[in-house]
Design an enzyme around this catalytic site. Structure first.
Site, PDB file in Angstrom:
ATOM      1  CG  ASP A  77     -22.423  10.027 -27.223  1.00 39.28           C
ATOM      2  OD1 ASP A  77     -22.112  11.226 -27.265  1.00 39.28           O
ATOM      3  OD2 ASP A  77     -23.138   9.543 -26.323  1.00 39.28           O
ATOM      4  CG  ASN A 107     -22.398  19.448 -19.568  1.00 40.27           C
ATOM      5  OD1 ASN A 107     -21.203  19.666 -19.416  1.00 40.27           O
ATOM      6  ND2 ASN A 107     -22.971  18.325 -19.178  1.00 40.27           N
TER       7      ASN A 107
HETATM    8  C1  LIG Z   1     -24.973  13.870 -21.361  1.00 39.98           C
HETATM    9  C2  LIG Z   1     -24.632  12.691 -22.224  1.00 39.98           C
HETATM   10  C3  LIG Z   1     -25.634  11.993 -22.899  1.00 39.98           C
HETATM   11  C4  LIG Z   1     -27.080  12.255 -22.649  1.00 39.98           C
HETATM   12  O1  LIG Z   1     -27.510  13.429 -23.237  1.00 39.98           O
HETATM   13  P1  LIG Z   1     -28.750  14.197 -22.595  1.00 39.98           P
HETATM   14  O2  LIG Z   1     -29.293  15.010 -23.696  1.00 39.98           O
HETATM   15  O3  LIG Z   1     -28.194  14.986 -21.440  1.00 39.98           O
HETATM   16  O4  LIG Z   1     -29.708  13.154 -22.100  1.00 39.98           O
HETATM   17  C5  LIG Z   1     -25.262  11.025 -23.802  1.00 39.98           C
HETATM   18  N1  LIG Z   1     -23.978  10.706 -24.019  1.00 39.98           N
HETATM   19  C6  LIG Z   1     -22.988  11.341 -23.358  1.00 39.98           C
HETATM   20  C7  LIG Z   1     -21.574  10.962 -23.625  1.00 39.98           C
HETATM   21  C8  LIG Z   1     -23.284  12.336 -22.422  1.00 39.98           C
HETATM   22  O5  LIG Z   1     -22.316  12.932 -21.734  1.00 39.98           O
END
Ligand SMILES: *Cc1c(COP(=O)(O)O)cnc(C)c1O
Length: 406
Positions: free
Chosen positions: A213, A53
């Site tokens: 998000d 990622n």
């Molecule tokens: C990876 C992810 C998170 C969490 O983010 P991190 O910084 O890795 O803890 C939150 N929401 C989604 C959709 C994700 O894929």
């Protein structure tokens, strides 16, 4: 109870179902990513990572490394406290300003990860807004689900990416009741993108707040890397934008960007913000450098799009079944947990290609897959090797191919 026997038997069940998680032990090579070394016991071998990622290779970007080295040497290792008790450093304040500017919001609030930001922000908003009801996309990430559950607010799931279903579920609710609609821009397993404008129309029609998000969008989409909402000119209409510093930005940490009052509210009430040590200042400085770079530089995003398109084209040409989506994520569908694991092991063993199998419960049973994430730092030769190896294993496993693209 025989505790040890219980643990062992639960793990045996996972292994029988092909759901047992085996981690690949890697050492990334700064400057050479996506090349890495994989350790298994005494052995090390070179691998090419195809499932990171670190979408843009920013984890090895010179500007990010320089900022981190400089801050580490100047300020030391840890923040030394929670944000409230001696842990708010100048680096944190600058990073929050950078994030607020990225999303054109009044303020931003940092957390130790994207997971924690979702958990703490949704948990706090859901719990502290009296009578709040949350509407949640059916495919929301585990961190959002845990936050909503923790809030104990009433939660209604709406059909994935369906503004119509959202509207239907909002309609019978008391107009006076506070409402929060939680959804994502890019869904990481299918790589599909939400109809953000239509969802916001519905939110506004019902007086609901929106919580987006953008974890898989920030850095990658929009002229300044503000995410899909920036690309579509919608950031002003979203009440809360949540993101991570750990994916395209290449470092670590999470955040929300919103109004000054909302951020101050979460800052003042969220246990997951208050009672934990602040991120190390060097991390904050590295993330700020990454964001700043991607606000103006287009080259990483352009090369990223090219590599994604190239891999898609090449897989289509040999009939490897992928999900067609408008994002940078290429899910190759296998549809069987054991085969998925076997293909992944074989790619690693015979070709030094690392793609982690994605099985239940991350995705539904029968949709097991390999999730490819091409990046601007994958070369044409990397793509050639990947496509040839996938073609070989597809034949070996007698997996179906799609009709060849004309
Ligand atoms: C990876 C992810 C998170 C969490 O983010 P991190 O910084 O890795 O803890 C939150 N929401 C989604 C959709 C994700 O894929």
């Amino acid at each position: 109870m025989n505790y040890e026997a219980f643990f062992e038997s639960e793990l045996t069940t996972l292994k029988e179902d092909g759901r047992y998680r085996i981690f690949a032990e890697l050492e990334r090579k700064a400057g050479a990513f996506p090349s890495a070394e994989q350790f298994s016991g005494e052995r090390r071998r070179p691998v090419t990572v195809w499932c990171s990622n670190d979408y843009l290779g920013m984890a090895q970007h010179p500007a990010v490394l320089a900022a981190m080295h400089e801050t580490l040497d100047r300020c030391g290792a840890g923040a030394g406290g929670t944000r409230n008790i001696s842990g708010t450093t100048h680096s944190h304040v600058l990073l929050e300003a950078e994030l607020a500017d990225l999303h054109h919001k009044e303020a931003a609030l940092l957390f130790t990860s994207g997971y924690v930001s979702n958990w703490a922000a949704l948990g706090t908003l859901g719990a502290r807004i009296p009578g709040c009801v949350i509407l949640s996309d059916a495919l929301n990430h585990a961190s959002m689900i845990e936050g909503m559950r923790h809030s104990r607010a009433e939660v209604h799931r709406f059909a994935h990416n369906s503004p119509e279903d959202l509207d239907r579920r909002l309609a019978p609710l008391d107009p006076a009741r506070p409402k929060l609609v939680a959804f994502e821009s890019v869904y990481s397993m299918d790589g599909d993108i939400a109809p953000i404008a239509e969802i916001l129309d519905v939110c506004e029609a019902h007086g609901a707040m929106s919580y987006l998000d953008e974890v898989h969008g920030v850095g990658l989409y929009g002229p300044r890397g503000g995410g899909v909402a920036e690309r579509e000119g919608l950031m002003d209409r979203v009440s809360v934008i949540e993101g991570t510093l750990g994916k395209a930005f290449g470092v670590m940490g999470g955040y929300i960007a919103a109004s000054a009052a909302l951020c101050d509210f979460v800052r003042s009430f969220a246990s997951g913000f208050i009672f934990t040590t602040a991120l190390p200042p060097a991390l904050a400085a590295g993330a700020a450098a990454s964001i700043r770079h991607l606000k103006t530089s287009q080259i990483e995003r352009a090369r990223h799009r090219e590599c994604v398109a190239q891999v898609r084209r090449r897989l289509a040409a040999i009939g490897i079944p992928t999900i067609d989506n408008p994002s940078h994520i290429i899910p190759i569908m296998v549809g069987d947990a054991h085969k998925c694991r076997r293909i992944s092991d074989w790619l690693l063993e015979h070709h030094g290609i690392y793609v982690q199998p994605i099985n239940y419960p991350t995705v539904p049973v029968g949709t097991e897959r390999l999730r490819l994430t091409p990046s601007p730092v994958h070369s044409d030769a990397d793509v050639d090797r990947l496509v040839a190896a996938l073609s070989e294993i597809w034949s070996q496993c007698e997996l179906a191919r799609r009709a060849m693209a004309a």
